[in-house]
Design a protein around this motif. Structure first.
Motif, PDB file in Angstrom:
ATOM      1  N   ASP A  57       0.835  -1.196   0.000  1.00 16.97           N
ATOM      2  CA  ASP A  57       0.000   0.000   0.000  1.00 16.97           C
ATOM      3  C   ASP A  57       0.877   1.256   0.000  1.00 16.97           C
ATOM      4  O   ASP A  57       2.092   1.180  -0.138  1.00 16.97           O
ATOM      5  CB  ASP A  57      -0.983  -0.009   1.181  1.00 16.97           C
ATOM      6  CG  ASP A  57      -0.291  -0.024   2.537  1.00 16.97           C
ATOM      7  OD1 ASP A  57       0.778   0.603   2.676  1.00 16.97           O
ATOM      8  OD2 ASP A  57      -0.823  -0.675   3.463  1.00 16.97           O
ATOM      9  N   SER A  58       0.244   2.418   0.170  1.00 18.70           N
ATOM     10  CA  SER A  58       0.954   3.689   0.017  1.00 18.70           C
ATOM     11  C   SER A  58       1.724   4.111   1.263  1.00 18.70           C
ATOM     12  O   SER A  58       2.418   5.125   1.243  1.00 18.70           O
ATOM     13  CB  SER A  58      -0.041   4.796  -0.351  1.00 18.70           C
ATOM     14  OG  SER A  58      -1.062   4.894   0.637  1.00 18.70           O
ATOM     15  N   SER A  59       1.619   3.354   2.344  1.00 22.63           N
ATOM     16  CA  SER A  59       2.347   3.713   3.561  1.00 22.63           C
ATOM     17  C   SER A  59       3.807   3.289   3.451  1.00 22.63           C
ATOM     18  O   SER A  59       4.223   2.659   2.475  1.00 22.63           O
ATOM     19  CB  SER A  59       1.690   3.065   4.784  1.00 22.63           C
ATOM     20  OG  SER A  59       1.682   1.665   4.667  1.00 22.63           O
ATOM     21  N   ASP A  60       4.589   3.640   4.471  1.00 26.63           N
ATOM     22  CA  ASP A  60       6.028   3.370   4.422  1.00 26.63           C
ATOM     23  C   ASP A  60       6.321   1.873   4.340  1.00 26.63           C
ATOM     24  O   ASP A  60       5.608   1.041   4.914  1.00 26.63           O
ATOM     25  CB  ASP A  60       6.710   3.936   5.678  1.00 26.63           C
ATOM     26  CG  ASP A  60       6.704   5.458   5.690  1.00 26.63           C
ATOM     27  OD1 ASP A  60       6.510   6.050   4.605  1.00 26.63           O
ATOM     28  OD2 ASP A  60       6.887   6.040   6.774  1.00 26.63           O
ATOM     29  N   THR A  76      11.525   4.325  -5.945  1.00 27.91           N
ATOM     30  CA  THR A  76      10.315   5.017  -6.368  1.00 27.91           C
ATOM     31  C   THR A  76       9.175   4.008  -6.407  1.00 27.91           C
ATOM     32  O   THR A  76       9.380   2.836  -6.743  1.00 27.91           O
ATOM     33  CB  THR A  76      10.480   5.675  -7.745  1.00 27.91           C
ATOM     34  OG1 THR A  76      10.845   4.668  -8.704  1.00 27.91           O
ATOM     35  CG2 THR A  76      11.564   6.745  -7.706  1.00 27.91           C
ATOM     36  N   HIS A  77       7.956   4.485  -6.084  1.00 28.73           N
ATOM     37  CA  HIS A  77       6.821   3.583  -5.901  1.00 28.73           C
ATOM     38  C   HIS A  77       5.591   4.187  -6.554  1.00 28.73           C
ATOM     39  O   HIS A  77       5.236   5.336  -6.291  1.00 28.73           O
ATOM     40  CB  HIS A  77       6.578   3.360  -4.401  1.00 28.73           C
ATOM     41  CG  HIS A  77       5.347   2.569  -4.095  1.00 28.73           C
ATOM     42  ND1 HIS A  77       4.573   2.783  -2.973  1.00 28.73           N
ATOM     43  CD2 HIS A  77       4.737   1.562  -4.775  1.00 28.73           C
ATOM     44  CE1 HIS A  77       3.560   1.944  -2.973  1.00 28.73           C
ATOM     45  NE2 HIS A  77       3.635   1.201  -4.050  1.00 28.73           N
ATOM     46  N   ASN A  78       4.932   3.399  -7.404  1.00 29.42           N
ATOM     47  CA  ASN A  78       3.686   3.826  -8.042  1.00 29.42           C
ATOM     48  C   ASN A  78       2.774   2.616  -8.139  1.00 29.42           C
ATOM     49  O   ASN A  78       2.951   1.760  -9.005  1.00 29.42           O
ATOM     50  CB  ASN A  78       3.972   4.420  -9.424  1.00 29.42           C
ATOM     51  CG  ASN A  78       2.707   4.917 -10.112  1.00 29.42           C
ATOM     52  OD1 ASN A  78       1.687   5.108  -9.460  1.00 29.42           O
ATOM     53  ND2 ASN A  78       2.785   5.104 -11.413  1.00 29.42           N
ATOM     54  N   ASP A  79       1.808   2.543  -7.220  1.00 28.93           N
ATOM     55  CA  ASP A  79       0.914   1.389  -7.121  1.00 28.93           C
ATOM     56  C   ASP A  79       1.746   0.109  -6.921  1.00 28.93           C
ATOM     57  O   ASP A  79       2.504   0.030  -5.974  1.00 28.93           O
ATOM     58  CB  ASP A  79       0.016   1.287  -8.359  1.00 28.93           C
ATOM     59  CG  ASP A  79      -0.964   2.455  -8.442  1.00 28.93           C
ATOM     60  OD1 ASP A  79      -1.353   2.963  -7.380  1.00 28.93           O
ATOM     61  OD2 ASP A  79      -1.316   2.857  -9.569  1.00 28.93           O
ATOM     62  N   GLU A  80       1.582  -0.863  -7.812  1.00 29.13           N
ATOM     63  CA  GLU A  80       2.328  -2.115  -7.658  1.00 29.13           C
ATOM     64  C   GLU A  80       3.725  -2.032  -8.253  1.00 29.13           C
ATOM     65  O   GLU A  80       4.509  -2.972  -8.136  1.00 29.13           O
ATOM     66  CB  GLU A  80       1.569  -3.272  -8.324  1.00 29.13           C
ATOM     67  CG  GLU A  80       0.292  -3.672  -7.597  1.00 29.13           C
ATOM     68  CD  GLU A  80      -0.293  -4.961  -8.150  1.00 29.13           C
ATOM     69  OE1 GLU A  80       0.149  -5.387  -9.251  1.00 29.13           O
ATOM     70  OE2 GLU A  80      -1.157  -5.555  -7.491  1.00 29.13           O
ATOM     71  N   VAL A  82       7.460  -0.786  -8.505  1.00 31.71           N
ATOM     72  CA  VAL A  82       8.539  -0.244  -7.680  1.00 31.71           C
ATOM     73  C   VAL A  82       9.823  -0.268  -8.510  1.00 31.71           C
ATOM     74  O   VAL A  82      10.102  -1.229  -9.226  1.00 31.71           O
ATOM     75  CB  VAL A  82       8.734  -1.069  -6.383  1.00 31.71           C
ATOM     76  CG1 VAL A  82       9.890  -0.504  -5.557  1.00 31.71           C
ATOM     77  CG2 VAL A  82       7.452  -1.086  -5.561  1.00 31.71           C
ATOM     78  N   GLN A 100       6.559  -4.545   5.179  1.00 31.71           N
ATOM     79  CA  GLN A 100       5.541  -3.526   5.456  1.00 31.71           C
ATOM     80  C   GLN A 100       4.472  -4.122   6.365  1.00 31.71           C
ATOM     81  O   GLN A 100       4.036  -5.260   6.151  1.00 31.71           O
ATOM     82  CB  GLN A 100       4.902  -3.040   4.143  1.00 31.71           C
ATOM     83  CG  GLN A 100       3.936  -1.873   4.342  1.00 31.71           C
ATOM     84  CD  GLN A 100       3.279  -1.437   3.047  1.00 31.71           C
ATOM     85  OE1 GLN A 100       2.697  -2.257   2.334  1.00 31.71           O
ATOM     86  NE2 GLN A 100       3.380  -0.150   2.714  1.00 31.71           N
TER      87      GLN A 100
END
Length: 591
Positions: A57-60, A76-80, A82, A100
């Protein structure tokens, strides 16, 4: 009031669906399903990898490589999706995983050795005259040893308006994207490139994403049949546990950790067979570890092959040989990787990376036949076939690989499946890679339990699996049928049969033998496998009759030079127990 009640009631299903979706998202396990090189594929000092990660998810979150968290600025992270950047000066090849919400993903192996080739998309392939899918604009050049491969590949790319997009530097092999939109244009450029003085060979890829994997053939055995008994599987596990001790704890034999490279795509970590391999496996130094991309189904080829090495015991489905040695073992690493979906070329790129990362045993449960190959009944083989021009390129690439292996890594063993075409494994005009004759390549055929009530050492205890390839190039046969993994704990998976599954039995045994005596050469390992082997088939006095030459015949030199030994002339069947016993005995003898 009724209207208000009705309006509220209509909202209830929508709210429930939203709640269910939220809970489902929260319960989705953290899994790494894909990893590929991206960015500048030719850059070595800083490499970028693109990953697809489910359950994130969008958390750390943290990304760990060899147990150390990667800096946030390199992720870098965008949805699924990475993307991670790894500096060669700050890290080395090793397992990478995500953490996570107290969840740990499956660990995957990240190699920083740099060999990588690009796969074609659906729009970049076409059917050739043999009706085989082939790459239109991607080819690989094997550059002559007298030239600097990188410089020469770039020069040729500029000359032909192409682009260098991939490379296998140890083999002086570089992948080019050609300015070709159809096969006529490609073939014209291939002809011109092949005539360049600096070019040893041109490799044309004719592999779909799944086509390089050995197909299964024939019917599976009865559900209650104990196929591995024919190779004394449990006896071997018991012997290793009983005879050996943990390193440094007072035993007379100190075992050494061994890395195994398995050229497959993925493993299902949702199956109970693999569920406890998540996160940092090396918190326990002596256990077997599995590093692989995650699969969506438990019955895939890679999951079943890897399971022969490392599936958990008593969880249903498979039972891994090396996993059975955990109580006393040195810590085996089972690294599952195929580099990319670029077929045979990618298999070789992955193999080069893994060998440079310290792998001692490579498991190749794959192979191909040339168009026109015939089986033992004189009929043409119609699966896993490649055109003559593609086979010529693959043969040159494999030759470069084995020459490099002999020169730079003479202690590495490649264990290859004989194939399932009811054909001949050793005819180089028909079959690759099993037809190569080199001390570092072991070829494994497949057998199954017979219906005769005889002792396990009797040649009639097992019979050749009808689909298995045969002939003098096959070193040994092993059980071809195995239970696959299942998502339900305690449930036995469906049976899978083929030489693909006989191969990891031999590769796992070779790894165990190396753990006892790491300095055994490939020639010595083959000698121990053959000297320890039980027999299978009928005696034919060194002359093949009725296609019964399942393997190279057992020689007097493999039976203490006893010319009258009853095993002489018969084919060899794997005896895992006796091979380990002879390995231990070899520790007390002069090599």
């Amino acid at each position: 009031m009724a209207v208000t009640y009705l309006s509220t009631f209509r909202w209830v299903p929508a709210l429930m669906l939203m709640l269910i979706a939220t809970v489902a998202a929260a319960e989705q396990p953290l899994r790494v399903a894909q990893l590929q090189r991206c960015g500048n594929l030719l850059q070595m000092d800083t490499q970028e990898f693109c990953l697809r990660v489910s359950g994130l998810d969008s958390s750390d979150f943290q990304v760990k490589l060899n147990g150390t968290s990667l800096p946030a600025e390199d992720i870098t992270h965008n949805d699924e999706r990475v993307r991670v950047r790894i500096s060669d000066s700050d890290a080395e090849s090793g397992p990478l995983w995500f953490e996570q919400h107290e969840q740990h993903s499956n660990p995957i192996w990240v190699s920083l050795k740099g060999s990588h080739v690009v796969a074609a998309t659906d729009q970049e392939v076409a059917k050739n005259m043999d009706d085989i899918t082939t790459y239109v604009d991607l080819i690989s050049l094997i550059i002559e040893e007298s030239h600097d491969g990188a410089e020469e590949a770039q020069r040729l790319a500029e000359k032909y308006d192409a682009e260098v997009v991939g490379m296998i530097p140890p083999l002086n092999t570089y992948q080019l994207r050609l300015p070709a939109s159809n096969l006529d244009e490609r073939d014209a450029l291939v002809l011109r490139l092949g005539n360049e003085v600096s070019v040893d060979a041109v490799v044309i890829e004719e592999s779909g994403a799944e086509e390089s994997i050995e197909s299964e053939a024939g019917n599976p055995p009865d559900a209650d049949n104990q196929e591995w008994a024919s190779n004394r599987f449990l006896d071997a596990v018991n012997f290793y546990q009983r005879r050996l001790s943990l390193q440094g704890q007072g035993g007379d034999i100190e075992t050494q950790p061994i890395r195994i490279g398995v050229i497959e795509r993925e493993v299902d970590f949702d199956a109970p067979d693999f569920a406890d391999y998540l996160g940092d496996c090396r918190t326990e130094s002596t256990r077997t570890c599995v590093y692989a991309r995650d699969a969506t189904e438990p019955d895939g080829h890679g999951t079943t092959v890897a399971g022969v090495f490392a599936a958990a015991w008593n969880e249903g489905g498979n039972s891994g040989f090396l996993r059975g040695l955990d109580d006393v073992g040195p810590g085996f690493d089972v690294i599952v990787d195929r580099n990319s979906d670029a077929g045979i070329t990618a298999n070789i790129a992955a193999s080069v990376n893994l060998v440079e990362d310290g792998v001692r045993v490579l498991n190749w449960s794959w192979g191909i036949h040339r168009v026109g190959a015939i089986d033992i009944n004189g009929k043409e083989i119609d699966s896993l076939v490649r055109s003559g021009i593609a086979m010529s390129g693959y043969e040159e690439l494999l030759e470069e690989f084995f020459l490099w292996l002999r020169r730079e890594h003479p202690d590495v063993v490649v264990v290859n499946s004989a194939g399932n075409g009811s054909s001949f494994s050793g005819r180089d005009e028909y079959r690759l890679p099993s037809s190569f004759v080199t001390e570092q390549l072991f070829v494994v055929g497949g057998h199954e339990r017979s219906d005769q009530d005889v002792q396990v050492t009797d040649p009639r205890y097992a019979i050749k699996r009808s689909a298995s390839n045969i002939d003098m190039r096959v070193d040994i046969t092993a059980a071809a049928c195995v239970r696959g993994s299942s998502l339900i704990e305690g449930e036995r998976g469906e049976a899978h049969c083929g030489t693909s599954y006989a191969t990891p039995l031999v590769a796992g045994l070779v790894a165990a033998m190396m753990s006892i005596e790491p300095e055994l050469s490939p020639a010595q390992l083959r000698m121990l496998l053959r000297r320890s082997a039980m027999t299978i088939g009928e005696e034919y006095d060194f002359e093949p009759t009725d296609a019964d030459d399942l393997t190279a015949p057992i020689l007097p030199s493999e039976r203490a030079n006893d010319l009258n030994h009853p095993d002489i002339g018969l084919s060899a069947r794997l005896d895992m127990y006796k091979a380990l016993d002879l390995t231990v005995q070899s520790l007390n003898r002069d090599r």
